[in-house]
Design a protein around this motif. Sequence first.
Motif, PDB file in Angstrom:
ATOM      1  N   GLU A 220       5.991  -2.645  12.516  1.00 36.08           N
ATOM      2  CA  GLU A 220       7.240  -3.315  12.162  1.00 36.08           C
ATOM      3  C   GLU A 220       7.329  -3.547  10.656  1.00 36.08           C
ATOM      4  O   GLU A 220       8.425  -3.653  10.100  1.00 36.08           O
ATOM      5  CB  GLU A 220       7.333  -4.648  12.899  1.00 36.08           C
ATOM      6  N   HIS A 221       6.187  -3.622   9.991  1.00 39.51           N
ATOM      7  CA  HIS A 221       6.166  -3.898   8.554  1.00 39.51           C
ATOM      8  C   HIS A 221       6.511  -2.672   7.713  1.00 39.51           C
ATOM      9  O   HIS A 221       6.587  -2.772   6.485  1.00 39.51           O
ATOM     10  CB  HIS A 221       4.790  -4.424   8.144  1.00 39.51           C
ATOM     11  N   ALA A 222       6.718  -1.520   8.366  1.00 40.40           N
ATOM     12  CA  ALA A 222       7.099  -0.313   7.633  1.00 40.40           C
ATOM     13  C   ALA A 222       8.610  -0.173   7.510  1.00 40.40           C
ATOM     14  O   ALA A 222       9.094   0.707   6.805  1.00 40.40           O
ATOM     15  CB  ALA A 222       6.522   0.924   8.327  1.00 40.40           C
ATOM     16  N   TRP A 229       6.677  -6.128  -0.782  1.00 35.67           N
ATOM     17  CA  TRP A 229       5.240  -6.250  -1.003  1.00 35.67           C
ATOM     18  C   TRP A 229       4.453  -5.995   0.285  1.00 35.67           C
ATOM     19  O   TRP A 229       3.332  -5.489   0.246  1.00 35.67           O
ATOM     20  CB  TRP A 229       4.892  -7.632  -1.560  1.00 35.67           C
ATOM     21  N   SER A 230       5.072  -6.317   1.442  1.00 39.79           N
ATOM     22  CA  SER A 230       4.419  -6.051   2.725  1.00 39.79           C
ATOM     23  C   SER A 230       4.380  -4.549   3.004  1.00 39.79           C
ATOM     24  O   SER A 230       3.362  -4.014   3.471  1.00 39.79           O
ATOM     25  CB  SER A 230       5.161  -6.781   3.846  1.00 39.79           C
ATOM     26  N   ARG A 231       5.484  -3.862   2.702  1.00 43.23           N
ATOM     27  CA  ARG A 231       5.523  -2.407   2.897  1.00 43.23           C
ATOM     28  C   ARG A 231       4.528  -1.716   1.970  1.00 43.23           C
ATOM     29  O   ARG A 231       3.840  -0.772   2.367  1.00 43.23           O
ATOM     30  CB  ARG A 231       6.935  -1.876   2.642  1.00 43.23           C
ATOM     31  N   ASP A 237      -2.967   0.419   2.635  1.00 40.98           N
ATOM     32  CA  ASP A 237      -4.003   0.348   3.667  1.00 40.98           C
ATOM     33  C   ASP A 237      -4.032   1.610   4.526  1.00 40.98           C
ATOM     34  O   ASP A 237      -5.110   2.082   4.915  1.00 40.98           O
ATOM     35  CB  ASP A 237      -3.780  -0.880   4.550  1.00 40.98           C
ATOM     36  N   THR A 238      -2.857   2.147   4.847  1.00 43.38           N
ATOM     37  CA  THR A 238      -2.833   3.356   5.681  1.00 43.38           C
ATOM     38  C   THR A 238      -3.416   4.553   4.930  1.00 43.38           C
ATOM     39  O   THR A 238      -4.137   5.366   5.512  1.00 43.38           O
ATOM     40  CB  THR A 238      -1.401   3.676   6.140  1.00 43.38           C
ATOM     41  N   ASN A 244      -1.777   9.603   7.752  1.00 47.51           N
ATOM     42  CA  ASN A 244      -0.948  10.450   6.888  1.00 47.51           C
ATOM     43  C   ASN A 244       0.527  10.446   7.268  1.00 47.51           C
ATOM     44  O   ASN A 244       1.321  11.200   6.708  1.00 47.51           O
ATOM     45  CB  ASN A 244      -1.482  11.885   6.869  1.00 47.51           C
ATOM     46  N   SER A 245       0.906   9.599   8.230  1.00 43.95           N
ATOM     47  CA  SER A 245       2.314   9.459   8.600  1.00 43.95           C
ATOM     48  C   SER A 245       2.542   8.029   9.060  1.00 43.95           C
ATOM     49  O   SER A 245       1.832   7.533   9.935  1.00 43.95           O
ATOM     50  CB  SER A 245       2.683  10.442   9.715  1.00 43.95           C
ATOM     51  N   LEU A 246       3.526   7.366   8.466  1.00 42.32           N
ATOM     52  CA  LEU A 246       3.822   5.971   8.793  1.00 42.32           C
ATOM     53  C   LEU A 246       5.254   5.877   9.298  1.00 42.32           C
ATOM     54  O   LEU A 246       6.194   6.290   8.616  1.00 42.32           O
ATOM     55  CB  LEU A 246       3.634   5.086   7.558  1.00 42.32           C
ATOM     56  N   VAL A 247       5.420   5.335  10.511  1.00 34.74           N
ATOM     57  CA  VAL A 247       6.732   5.257  11.152  1.00 34.74           C
ATOM     58  C   VAL A 247       7.027   3.802  11.496  1.00 34.74           C
ATOM     59  O   VAL A 247       6.166   3.087  12.015  1.00 34.74           O
ATOM     60  CB  VAL A 247       6.785   6.124  12.429  1.00 34.74           C
TER      61      VAL A 247
END
Length: 264
Positions: A220-222, A229-231, A237-238, A244-247
């Motif tokens: 949810e933070h993406a 700053w959260s994103r 961290d990822t 290698n993919s953030l959804v």
Amino acid sequence: MVKQRIYVSVVGFSDVERHALNTVFRLSEERELSYVPWIPLSAPGAHPPTMHAHVALVDGDSAEAVLAHAKELPKGQRLIWVGAGAPAHAWRVVGRPIQWAGILNDLDAVYAARQVDSGFLDLDVTSPAPLETPPDAPHLRALLVGPQPQEEAVFRARLALVGVLDIDVAQNTELALGLIGRQHYGCGVFNLDDHHIDVWSLARLFAQRNPQALTMGLSEHAGPLSPWWSRRRLRRDTERTGINSLVARPLNADELQRSLDLLR
């Protein structure tokens, strides 16, 4: 080219399976050959687009399956039976868990069979035999760690469309560790918001063992409503973990498909 439609009568199935099936129907609208749920009559005096569905997709574990087992099929209709106890006149028989890519292939084969019936093709696709994957076809396997039920259904349908047939699901750290240790994967999906699972360590281990895989994190933070700053911290961290993919969650269909298209 004129778009072709295959009308499908759906009998039984759980809410999760129905959701996945509806996703398959909706995505097929982008193709020249699409699948549409068949509804006999929508209003008094109205005429259905066809007098009967081209294919009956029946859940063999449902109460309604008894009737589907006993009754004679309309001329030209194909029966795809899911589960045990299939009648002799079943055209295709598939097991659970349902491999949605296989269902897609079967529905495509219904169109080919109708072409044969019409004399447009000279192929033997009318006998009830399983479709086989060519021996040299790439074999991909996916691991879903901590997905919500609705998300799991979406991923099963979407992964099937890009050719990923085998999907493992883990809802705890121990099971996920065992699967990562035993299997090789082309795709891993990790729910980064599930704090009951050591998801960050699992994602790091997965990426190390499967360096060529698509390693996807869901959070949810993406999303755009999350503070910048959260994103930023999440992306840092990822990247360190090997994701290698953030959804973003809730899932956006277009964003998700762009990531999964990398598996084609």
